[in-house]
Structure formats: C-alpha cells, structure tokens
Write a protein that holds these residues in place. Structure first.
Motif, PDB file in Angstrom:
ATOM      1  N   ASP A 192       0.775  -1.190  -0.128  1.00  0.00           N
ATOM      2  CA  ASP A 192       0.074  -0.025  -0.103  1.00  0.00           C
ATOM      3  C   ASP A 192       0.789   1.251  -0.162  1.00  0.00           C
ATOM      4  N   VAL A 193       1.980   1.140   0.473  1.00  0.00           N
ATOM      5  CA  VAL A 193       3.029   1.974   0.575  1.00  0.00           C
ATOM      6  C   VAL A 193       4.199   1.814  -0.005  1.00  0.00           C
ATOM      7  N   LEU A 194       4.908   2.466  -0.793  1.00  0.00           N
ATOM      8  CA  LEU A 194       6.374   2.041  -1.372  1.00  0.00           C
ATOM      9  C   LEU A 194       7.381   3.101  -0.702  1.00  0.00           C
ATOM     10  N   VAL A 195       8.319   2.577  -0.377  1.00  0.00           N
ATOM     11  CA  VAL A 195       9.628   3.369  -0.170  1.00  0.00           C
ATOM     12  C   VAL A 195      10.713   3.208  -0.966  1.00  0.00           C
ATOM     13  N   PHE A 196      11.124   4.069  -1.811  1.00  0.00           N
ATOM     14  CA  PHE A 196      12.206   4.039  -2.764  1.00  0.00           C
ATOM     15  C   PHE A 196      13.554   4.347  -2.075  1.00  0.00           C
ATOM     16  N   VAL A 197      14.667   3.330  -2.361  1.00  0.00           N
ATOM     17  CA  VAL A 197      15.832   3.593  -1.902  1.00  0.00           C
ATOM     18  C   VAL A 197      16.998   3.274  -2.727  1.00  0.00           C
ATOM     19  N   ALA A 230       9.290   8.065  -0.290  1.00  0.00           N
ATOM     20  CA  ALA A 230       7.948   7.110  -0.124  1.00  0.00           C
ATOM     21  C   ALA A 230       6.693   7.677  -0.518  1.00  0.00           C
ATOM     22  N   ALA A 231       5.671   6.841  -1.146  1.00  0.00           N
ATOM     23  CA  ALA A 231       4.335   7.453  -1.272  1.00  0.00           C
ATOM     24  C   ALA A 231       3.468   6.313  -1.344  1.00  0.00           C
ATOM     25  N   ARG A 232       2.049   6.789  -1.343  1.00  0.00           N
ATOM     26  CA  ARG A 232       1.081   5.880  -1.348  1.00  0.00           C
ATOM     27  C   ARG A 232       0.778   5.147  -2.790  1.00  0.00           C
ATOM     28  N   ARG A 233       0.608   4.043  -2.838  1.00  0.00           N
ATOM     29  CA  ARG A 233       0.248   3.223  -4.260  1.00  0.00           C
ATOM     30  C   ARG A 233      -0.936   4.138  -4.887  1.00  0.00           C
ATOM     31  N   ASP A 234      -1.968   4.435  -3.970  1.00  0.00           N
ATOM     32  CA  ASP A 234      -3.030   5.209  -4.761  1.00  0.00           C
ATOM     33  C   ASP A 234      -2.629   6.377  -5.355  1.00  0.00           C
ATOM     34  N   LEU A 235      -1.758   7.152  -4.916  1.00  0.00           N
ATOM     35  CA  LEU A 235      -0.983   7.994  -5.680  1.00  0.00           C
ATOM     36  C   LEU A 235      -0.400   7.687  -7.032  1.00  0.00           C
ATOM     37  N   LEU A 236       0.741   6.762  -6.720  1.00  0.00           N
ATOM     38  CA  LEU A 236       1.737   6.606  -7.781  1.00  0.00           C
ATOM     39  C   LEU A 236       0.989   6.030  -8.892  1.00  0.00           C
ATOM     40  N   GLU A 237       0.216   5.108  -8.864  1.00  0.00           N
ATOM     41  CA  GLU A 237      -0.594   4.291  -9.684  1.00  0.00           C
ATOM     42  C   GLU A 237      -1.306   5.262 -10.615  1.00  0.00           C
ATOM     43  N   PRO A 282      -0.017   6.561 -16.559  1.00  0.00           N
ATOM     44  CA  PRO A 282      -0.392   6.315 -15.373  1.00  0.00           C
ATOM     45  C   PRO A 282      -0.562   4.555 -15.401  1.00  0.00           C
ATOM     46  N   ILE A 283       0.092   3.769 -14.657  1.00  0.00           N
ATOM     47  CA  ILE A 283       0.106   2.324 -14.483  1.00  0.00           C
ATOM     48  C   ILE A 283      -1.582   1.970 -14.357  1.00  0.00           C
ATOM     49  N   VAL A 284      -2.572   2.483 -13.668  1.00  0.00           N
ATOM     50  CA  VAL A 284      -3.631   1.899 -13.491  1.00  0.00           C
ATOM     51  C   VAL A 284      -4.483   2.101 -14.764  1.00  0.00           C
ATOM     52  N   GLU A 285      -3.981   2.667 -15.810  1.00  0.00           N
ATOM     53  CA  GLU A 285      -4.709   2.714 -16.991  1.00  0.00           C
ATOM     54  C   GLU A 285      -4.237   1.357 -17.783  1.00  0.00           C
ATOM     55  N   LEU A 286      -3.484   0.491 -17.440  1.00  0.00           N
ATOM     56  CA  LEU A 286      -3.124  -0.558 -18.073  1.00  0.00           C
ATOM     57  C   LEU A 286      -4.075  -1.673 -17.633  1.00  0.00           C
ATOM     58  N   PRO A 287      -4.763  -2.506 -18.622  1.00  0.00           N
ATOM     59  CA  PRO A 287      -5.629  -3.539 -18.192  1.00  0.00           C
ATOM     60  C   PRO A 287      -4.733  -4.634 -17.541  1.00  0.00           C
ATOM     61  N   GLU A 288      -3.768  -4.897 -17.717  1.00  0.00           N
ATOM     62  CA  GLU A 288      -2.833  -6.232 -16.829  1.00  0.00           C
ATOM     63  C   GLU A 288      -2.751  -5.586 -15.312  1.00  0.00           C
ATOM     64  N   TYR A 289      -2.674  -4.480 -15.151  1.00  0.00           N
ATOM     65  CA  TYR A 289      -2.432  -3.894 -13.984  1.00  0.00           C
ATOM     66  C   TYR A 289      -3.785  -3.990 -13.145  1.00  0.00           C
ATOM     67  N   ARG A 290      -4.844  -3.492 -13.682  1.00  0.00           N
ATOM     68  CA  ARG A 290      -6.102  -3.519 -13.086  1.00  0.00           C
ATOM     69  C   ARG A 290      -6.724  -4.863 -12.730  1.00  0.00           C
ATOM     70  N   TYR A 291      -6.350  -5.825 -13.830  1.00  0.00           N
ATOM     71  CA  TYR A 291      -6.604  -7.208 -13.577  1.00  0.00           C
ATOM     72  C   TYR A 291      -5.894  -8.007 -12.532  1.00  0.00           C
ATOM     73  N   ARG A 292      -4.719  -7.449 -12.276  1.00  0.00           N
ATOM     74  CA  ARG A 292      -3.713  -7.907 -11.310  1.00  0.00           C
ATOM     75  C   ARG A 292      -4.051  -7.388  -9.711  1.00  0.00           C
ATOM     76  N   THR A 293      -4.543  -6.251  -9.860  1.00  0.00           N
ATOM     77  CA  THR A 293      -5.030  -5.544  -8.589  1.00  0.00           C
ATOM     78  C   THR A 293      -6.348  -6.072  -8.064  1.00  0.00           C
ATOM     79  N   ARG A 294      -7.178  -6.347  -9.061  1.00  0.00           N
ATOM     80  CA  ARG A 294      -8.363  -7.058  -8.655  1.00  0.00           C
ATOM     81  C   ARG A 294      -8.258  -8.623  -8.163  1.00  0.00           C
ATOM     82  N   THR A 295      -7.092  -9.263  -8.658  1.00  0.00           N
ATOM     83  CA  THR A 295      -6.873 -10.548  -8.282  1.00  0.00           C
ATOM     84  C   THR A 295      -6.239 -10.575  -6.921  1.00  0.00           C
ATOM     85  N   LEU A 296      -5.311  -9.468  -6.646  1.00  0.00           N
ATOM     86  CA  LEU A 296      -4.801  -9.494  -5.202  1.00  0.00           C
ATOM     87  C   LEU A 296      -5.915  -9.265  -4.361  1.00  0.00           C
TER      88      LEU A 296
END
Length: 314
Positions: free
Chosen positions: A118-123, A198-205, A299-313
């Motif tokens: 839900d939160v990603l930390v980049f290092v 660091a950022a929330r996934r809801d923002l980054l996607e 924005p990655i949320v626009e990809l059907p593969e990402y939306r499908y993966r998110t629903r699956t998770l």
C-alpha cells in the motif's frame, strides 16, 4: 521563499528521530510496506543494503517486501541482491508487451506491477552508509497522517570535505532554479531530486512516470498539481554517502530534468530529443549526442494488466 512554501516547510518538515519504531508499529496496522531499490551495476553496495532491510523487517515487521528492480546490470547485482534476501526483477521481464526502456523512471514504474505494498519506499542502491532510519523516517508521515501522500528525504551529502546540505550539483544548478521559477510553492523542498522517498500506491498508480532521472521531479510536480502542497512532507535523514558522477553524466541528468519540467510548463512546445556534448580525442574536438527522451510512461492504473492484477490480489 514563496509564503506558501515557507508555511509548508515549518509544518511538514520532520527528522528521522521523530519517528521511533514503536510509534510506527502502532500506526502501521494492516498497511503493507514494500521497499524498492532501482539498481544498475551496484554489486558492491546492494548486498549490504538488502541485508539491512531484511534485519529491519525481521526486527520490527515494518517492511513486508523487499524488491530490487534491475535496470540492465552487467555485473552481479541481481545475484548479490537475491542472495541477500530480495526479490529481483529485470526490467525486460516486467510488462514485456510494453517494451523496455533504459533509465530509472522505467524500473520505478514497473515496480508498481510486481510489488504488493500500500506504501512504497524507494531507496537508491548506491548508498555506502545505509541505516534503518532511511526507511523508518520516510514511513513516519505516511503511517501517521492519512493526508500525506508523498514523503521526500533530505540529508547532508559530503562532497570532498564539504557538507552540501542543500543538494547536489544538478539540484542547485538545474532542479532548484526551475522549480522556484515555475512551481515556487515547492521552494521549501530541500532536495527535490533525492532518490529516497516514499508514497502511497493510490498516488503513484495514477501519475505518469518521466523517463530517466526526470522521474523524481515529475512525481513531485504532479503530486503538487493533483493533490496540493500539503500532500507532501519531507524528513531529515542526517547524512548520505554515495558515489559521484562525472560532469558529462550530470549534464545528461540535468537535460532529463529540464525536459520533464518543460513538458509540464509548455506541453505544446516540441523538445529537441538530444543533448550535444563535446570531448577531445587525439587532439581533436568531437561532438557527442545523447538521447534525451521526454516520452513518459502512462499512469499504470490505465493498463488492463495492472487493473486485473490488482483485482486478483484484492
């Protein structure tokens, strides 16, 4: 400093020491945290950083996932990272149908597809003095304030014997003047190009990812434009030691940042896709062109593969 930037600086700047582990553990709840390290030929530093993250995860449960995104390394970066305990993904193997591009922005964008947090930390993977506070400090504002969406780090950067608190050469000569001119509300961000954030996934996607080294600038500006200044916070991490690039490499980095800002300020203006630099060979001056891409990942949320993966998770 712009009045809004001054107010923001006073209200949204903290230090890593303000965020003890006990407080973060109490605030984390069911939040899943992924730490992502973009890496290109960092076999000498990546193992120590991953080992430190594994220890933090085991000791505190603040980190749920450690992912290394290999940006095309030709050394043992992937092997060392895997042996240290990270999950390793090569950029060419992730979302392969969309192709693979060089640069940092590409692997950060693709990291959204292979992580679960839900939160990603980049290092950054070239740190010579990684400490747990790099993660705990950045998590603090996100885990304790639901209105915070993006947290940037700042630190002293020893260069020779000089402590450069404000930022590196590209920050001071390119990024800061650009941001203060076109986005003066961001004048209070001490190190807009910091690779630790660091950022929330809801923002980054929902944001586009600029190519190469323009990615940090793009995410910062786009967060401001879509959610306002108060969605951003910054944390003092003390001191950061890492390798330094030569002047020509810094020039290419600066060109990428300039292109990222230009696409946001004058999107209708065509950008020349190359930077010309010069070097002397056998006593003769030779012009060398480097590609400066302004093509961003959607924005990655626009990809059907990402939306499908998110629903699956879910």
């Amino acid at each position: 400093m712009h009045p809004r930037a001054r107010r923001w600086f006073a209200q949204h700047t903290t230090a890593a020491g303000d965020w003890p582990v006990q407080r973060l553990r109490a605030a984390k709840g069911l939040t899943v945290v992924s730490v992502v390290l973009p890496a290109l030929n960092e076999e000498h530093t990546i193992g120590t950083i991953v080992e430190g993250l594994v220890k933090l995860a085991e000791r505190t449960s603040l980190v749920d996932e450690i992912v290394v995104m290999d940006s095309g390394s030709t050394d043992r970066t992937a092997e060392v990272a895997r042996q240290a305990g990270a999950s390793v993904f090569h950029r060419d193997d992730v979302l392969a149908d969309y192709g693979s591009r060089p640069g940092k922005g590409e692997v950060l964008w693709k990291s959204l597809y292979v992580t679960h947090g839900d939160v990603l930390v980049f290092v950054d993977a070239d740190l010579l003095d990684f400490g747990e506070h790099y993660v705990t400090g950045l998590l603090g504002p996100l885990l304790t304030d639901p209105e915070t969406l993006l947290v940037k780090a700042f630190y002293d950067r020893p260069l020779l014997d000089v402590s450069v608190t404000g930022g590196g050469r590209v920050t001071e000569l390119m990024a800061r003047p650009l941001l203060c001119t076109f986005f003066p509300e961001l004048a209070g961000v001490a190190q807009p190009l910091a690779g630790e954030y660091a950022a929330r996934r809801d923002l980054l996607e929902k944001l586009p990812f600029a190519p190469g080294y323009g990615v940090e600038t793009g995410l910062l500006v786009d967060t401001l434009r879509t959610h306002g200044l108060d969605a951003i916070a910054q944390v003092d991490l003390g001191e950061r030691t890492h390798g330094h690039q030569d002047t020509a490499a810094l020039g290419r980095m600066a060109a990428s940042i300039l292109a990222t800002v230009a696409t946001r300020v004058v999107p209708e203006h065509p950008l020349w896709p190359a930077l010309t630099q010069f070097q002397r060979e056998d006593g003769e001056l030779r012009a060398v062109d480097s590609v400066v891409s302004s093509e961003e990942r959607q924005p990655i949320v626009e990809l059907p593969e990402y939306r499908y993966r998110t629903r699956t998770l879910d």
